[in-house]
Design a protein around this motif. Sequence first.
Motif, PDB file in Angstrom:
ATOM      1  N   ILE A  27     -44.822 -72.422  36.753  1.00  0.00           N
ATOM      2  CA  ILE A  27     -45.230 -71.322  35.873  1.00  0.00           C
ATOM      3  C   ILE A  27     -44.919 -69.994  36.543  1.00  0.00           C
ATOM      4  N   ARG A  28     -44.489 -69.032  35.705  1.00  0.00           N
ATOM      5  CA  ARG A  28     -44.248 -67.672  36.179  1.00  0.00           C
ATOM      6  C   ARG A  28     -45.157 -66.736  35.381  1.00  0.00           C
ATOM      7  N   PHE A  29     -45.837 -65.798  36.119  1.00  0.00           N
ATOM      8  CA  PHE A  29     -46.802 -64.895  35.492  1.00  0.00           C
ATOM      9  C   PHE A  29     -46.219 -63.491  35.376  1.00  0.00           C
ATOM     10  N   SER A  30     -46.673 -62.775  34.339  1.00  0.00           N
ATOM     11  CA  SER A  30     -46.271 -61.372  34.135  1.00  0.00           C
ATOM     12  C   SER A  30     -47.341 -60.670  33.313  1.00  0.00           C
ATOM     13  N   ILE A  31     -47.272 -59.340  33.322  1.00  0.00           N
ATOM     14  CA  ILE A  31     -48.217 -58.524  32.539  1.00  0.00           C
ATOM     15  C   ILE A  31     -47.493 -57.990  31.311  1.00  0.00           C
ATOM     16  N   ASP A  32     -48.130 -58.114  30.179  1.00  0.00           N
ATOM     17  CA  ASP A  32     -47.599 -57.512  28.952  1.00  0.00           C
ATOM     18  C   ASP A  32     -47.810 -56.005  29.053  1.00  0.00           C
ATOM     19  N   ARG A  33     -46.707 -55.297  29.294  1.00  0.00           N
ATOM     20  CA  ARG A  33     -46.819 -53.853  29.548  1.00  0.00           C
ATOM     21  C   ARG A  33     -47.235 -53.066  28.311  1.00  0.00           C
ATOM     22  N   HIS A  34     -47.204 -53.661  27.166  1.00  0.00           N
ATOM     23  CA  HIS A  34     -47.742 -52.969  25.991  1.00  0.00           C
ATOM     24  C   HIS A  34     -49.256 -52.804  26.100  1.00  0.00           C
ATOM     25  N   THR A  35     -49.872 -53.636  26.942  1.00  0.00           N
ATOM     26  CA  THR A  35     -51.319 -53.508  27.160  1.00  0.00           C
ATOM     27  C   THR A  35     -51.643 -52.755  28.440  1.00  0.00           C
ATOM     28  N   ASP A  36     -50.627 -52.354  29.185  1.00  0.00           N
ATOM     29  CA  ASP A  36     -50.827 -51.590  30.429  1.00  0.00           C
ATOM     30  C   ASP A  36     -49.749 -50.523  30.499  1.00  0.00           C
ATOM     31  N   LEU A  37     -49.856 -49.562  29.584  1.00  0.00           N
ATOM     32  CA  LEU A  37     -48.810 -48.538  29.477  1.00  0.00           C
ATOM     33  C   LEU A  37     -48.731 -47.663  30.718  1.00  0.00           C
ATOM     34  N   GLU A  38     -49.859 -47.431  31.392  1.00  0.00           N
ATOM     35  CA  GLU A  38     -49.862 -46.566  32.581  1.00  0.00           C
ATOM     36  C   GLU A  38     -49.540 -47.337  33.858  1.00  0.00           C
ATOM     37  N   ARG A  39     -49.275 -48.630  33.721  1.00  0.00           N
ATOM     38  CA  ARG A  39     -48.907 -49.485  34.859  1.00  0.00           C
ATOM     39  C   ARG A  39     -49.890 -49.337  36.017  1.00  0.00           C
ATOM     40  N   GLN A  40     -51.151 -49.540  35.682  1.00  0.00           N
ATOM     41  CA  GLN A  40     -52.184 -49.432  36.711  1.00  0.00           C
ATOM     42  C   GLN A  40     -52.360 -50.721  37.506  1.00  0.00           C
ATOM     43  N   PHE A  41     -51.774 -51.837  36.985  1.00  0.00           N
ATOM     44  CA  PHE A  41     -51.970 -53.113  37.652  1.00  0.00           C
ATOM     45  C   PHE A  41     -50.631 -53.831  37.807  1.00  0.00           C
ATOM     46  N   ASN A  42     -50.569 -54.695  38.797  1.00  0.00           N
ATOM     47  CA  ASN A  42     -49.428 -55.574  39.033  1.00  0.00           C
ATOM     48  C   ASN A  42     -49.949 -56.993  39.175  1.00  0.00           C
ATOM     49  N   ILE A  43     -49.049 -57.967  39.038  1.00  0.00           N
ATOM     50  CA  ILE A  43     -49.413 -59.369  39.192  1.00  0.00           C
ATOM     51  C   ILE A  43     -48.333 -60.093  39.976  1.00  0.00           C
ATOM     52  N   ASN A  44     -48.753 -60.984  40.826  1.00  0.00           N
ATOM     53  CA  ASN A  44     -47.816 -61.817  41.577  1.00  0.00           C
ATOM     54  C   ASN A  44     -47.281 -62.895  40.640  1.00  0.00           C
ATOM     55  N   ALA A  45     -45.970 -62.933  40.481  1.00  0.00           N
ATOM     56  CA  ALA A  45     -45.370 -63.843  39.511  1.00  0.00           C
ATOM     57  C   ALA A  45     -45.588 -65.301  39.862  1.00  0.00           C
ATOM     58  N   ASP A  46     -45.845 -65.621  41.112  1.00  0.00           N
ATOM     59  CA  ASP A  46     -45.956 -67.026  41.519  1.00  0.00           C
ATOM     60  C   ASP A  46     -47.391 -67.536  41.487  1.00  0.00           C
ATOM     61  N   ASP A  47     -48.327 -66.750  42.034  1.00  0.00           N
ATOM     62  CA  ASP A  47     -49.699 -67.252  42.130  1.00  0.00           C
ATOM     63  C   ASP A  47     -50.676 -66.585  41.164  1.00  0.00           C
ATOM     64  N   GLY A  48     -50.260 -65.577  40.412  1.00  0.00           N
ATOM     65  CA  GLY A  48     -51.116 -64.964  39.404  1.00  0.00           C
ATOM     66  C   GLY A  48     -52.163 -64.014  39.944  1.00  0.00           C
ATOM     67  N   LYS A  49     -51.998 -63.493  41.170  1.00  0.00           N
ATOM     68  CA  LYS A  49     -52.964 -62.545  41.722  1.00  0.00           C
ATOM     69  C   LYS A  49     -52.681 -61.147  41.162  1.00  0.00           C
ATOM     70  N   ILE A  50     -53.752 -60.487  40.708  1.00  0.00           N
ATOM     71  CA  ILE A  50     -53.626 -59.154  40.100  1.00  0.00           C
ATOM     72  C   ILE A  50     -54.017 -58.121  41.146  1.00  0.00           C
ATOM     73  N   THR A  51     -53.161 -57.109  41.337  1.00  0.00           N
ATOM     74  CA  THR A  51     -53.407 -56.057  42.325  1.00  0.00           C
ATOM     75  C   THR A  51     -53.457 -54.710  41.640  1.00  0.00           C
ATOM     76  N   LEU A  52     -54.025 -53.719  42.387  1.00  0.00           N
ATOM     77  CA  LEU A  52     -54.177 -52.361  41.860  1.00  0.00           C
ATOM     78  C   LEU A  52     -52.938 -51.547  42.188  1.00  0.00           C
ATOM     79  N   ALA A  53     -52.351 -50.898  41.193  1.00  0.00           N
ATOM     80  CA  ALA A  53     -51.120 -50.120  41.391  1.00  0.00           C
ATOM     81  C   ALA A  53     -51.384 -48.628  41.451  1.00  0.00           C
TER      82      ALA A  53
END
Length: 744
Positions: A425-451
């Motif tokens: 599985i590969r993870f990503s953020i739907d940028r339509h729900t995060d227009l200001e790009r305040q968060f990132n996610i690790n594509a492999d393990d799904g960890k969400i970080t603060l941008a």
Amino acid sequence: MPERLAEMLLDLWTPLIILWITLPPCIYSAPMNQSPVLMSGSPLELNRLSEEQRILNRSKRGWVWNQMFVLEEFSGPEPILVGRLHTDLDPGSKKIKYILSGDGAGTIFQINDVTGDIHAIKRLDREEKAEYTLTAQAVDWETNKPLEPPSEFIIKVQDINDNAPEFLNGPYHATVPEMSILGTSVTNVTATDADDPVYGNSAKLVYSILEGQPYFSIEPETAIIKTALPNMDREAKEEYLVVIQAKDMGGHSGGLSGTTTLTVTLTDVNDNPPKFAQSLYHFSVPEDVVLGTAIGRVKANDQDIGENAQSSYDIIDGDGTTLFEITSDAQAQDGIIRLRKPLDFETKKSYTLKVEAANVHIDPRFSGRGPFKDTATVKIVVEDADEPPVFSSPTYLLEVHENAALNSVIGQVTARDPDITSSPIRFSIDRHTDLERQFNINADDGKITLATPLDRELSVWHNITIIATEIRNHSQISRVPVAIKVLDVNDNAPEFASEYEAFLCENGKPGQVIQTVSAMDKDDPKNGHYFLYSLLPEMVNNPNFTIKKNEDNSLSILAKHNGFNRQKQEVYLLPIIISDSGNPPLSSTSTLTIRVCGCSSDGVVQSCNVEAYVLPIGLSMGALIAILACIILLLVIVVLFVTLRRHKNEPLIIKDDEDVRENIIRYDDEGGGEEDTEAFDIATLQNPDGINGFLPRWGLPAQWWEERNLIRMGLFSGTRITLSLQFTFSHKDTKRNCVTQWTT
């Protein structure tokens, strides 16, 4: 003598023989009314009696016969003799004439004016007209004078059986429930006969069934049709045709008859149970089918129709009773099997259900025919399908402090491929729900970080959507909502809730509350706000004011003494330190402005300005300015008057050959009014030569001085010039206009 007697007897019997020939057989033709009627002259009689009756009834006055009879539909070669009229006044000398009038006289009935014989010259129909009213009279042959009053009589048309029975409302339709008992009434029919129902049997009808036996019978006289067989089954035969006959003359031979048809339809009753077309049904369904999708249909046939055929379907047993449901289709009368919960091929590959169909409307009369229900088995096979990733939770809730460091991990989402192949599985953020790009996610393990940095005071919640995609099949994706709550930290100092300005009365009392203030803090501590108030260290011993903390987290400012004087000090500034209860606590200093004001005896503020103290009572500043402007205007008028007097004797340069015409020029320019702060210089008007054509913005216009100089230079010789000055003084709500003129 014997020969004479024989002739007399022959004359008497001849009319009787003719009358007997004209009467129908078996009919008694004696008169219906033999009441004697007195008439002028000799009576008129009908010659239908036998000689014996003629002798018995013989008298000076005869009988009046008021009825005659004639058969309908008689069509002989000669007119039919209806009867004969005769009067005793007729000696046989042919001096009497008989006259007939009334219904049909001359057209249907004719009378021999000599013998009195009445004949019917047309074919009669009783159904068209049953009787005729006529009037007979005997008159003198020569003078036509009546010999006796007219006599009225009736000719009745006797009926013969010339009309067959008719069913006016046919053909007929009727219904009867199936399975009815023997003798159940179906309907009744009615025929009519135009013949005379009183005379003979021409209109006496008898009913019978020509076709429709042995299923139905009919009452011969009432024509009520009934069932002749019990338990007729609609499912075997639904419609029957019955031919009914009505015959007159009481049904005897020679009578006329008429027929009609009756269509009898058997109506349905619930006498048949539902029955499945097959005992075992097979269906297959992909595991990724959408909930509520129809998997298959089962049908139980019922020979009944309408609501008697309605059946309800239920799942009564099986290993998939919680995963599947069955609903009834009222239109198609079948059961629809639908999916209630998701299927998983990897968990279970097939299911077996037992379904039941039962009639909705049961007739208790036929409950003995057995249970009105049936059962069938349904086998459902689950087919494998490439399914999208499945998250470990349908939603996620994460929390992060607003002072969290950039790139710090605030949470993690997990997902797996439910298929046997188990694609990564590969993870990503739907940028339509995060227009200001305040968060990132690790594509492999799904960890969400603060941008980017967070600020709870700007936004407490952040809602984003995480997308999980199969690496081997990018078309298989899943989405999950993630709600991120920003936790508060104490990063905002408290401050006044609004801009406060306090007013202190000069006649106030010591300890009087001047103002109550409250504070606000943008932070949101768990236990609520609690503020501490204090004065600056150097103002702790403030001789004028003190503060008091209230229970509602507000602060009251009190005066320490009385006798405040706004002439000495109009405004006081009181700095106040506000601290919160955070860890560490934050504080800020807010300054409260206190104005000393004049108040009424009951403490109502009237004025807070220093100049208001020195003004006379009842006179405002605007009124004083207006008075001052008028005084200046009067001075200007005096100066202008003196100037004009000084130049009164100066000669004007006027040439003799020029016309002297009067010209008046008027200026209505307004001065600067209240905004003019420069003093008005009267000397300028007295000595305008020192002005270079311009005046200050508060004085006279330049054009006014230019024309005045031209006058003094003699350019307007022989012309009278009038200069008009208008001054406007305004202050607040007061406005004064003054006008003056200067003429040369």
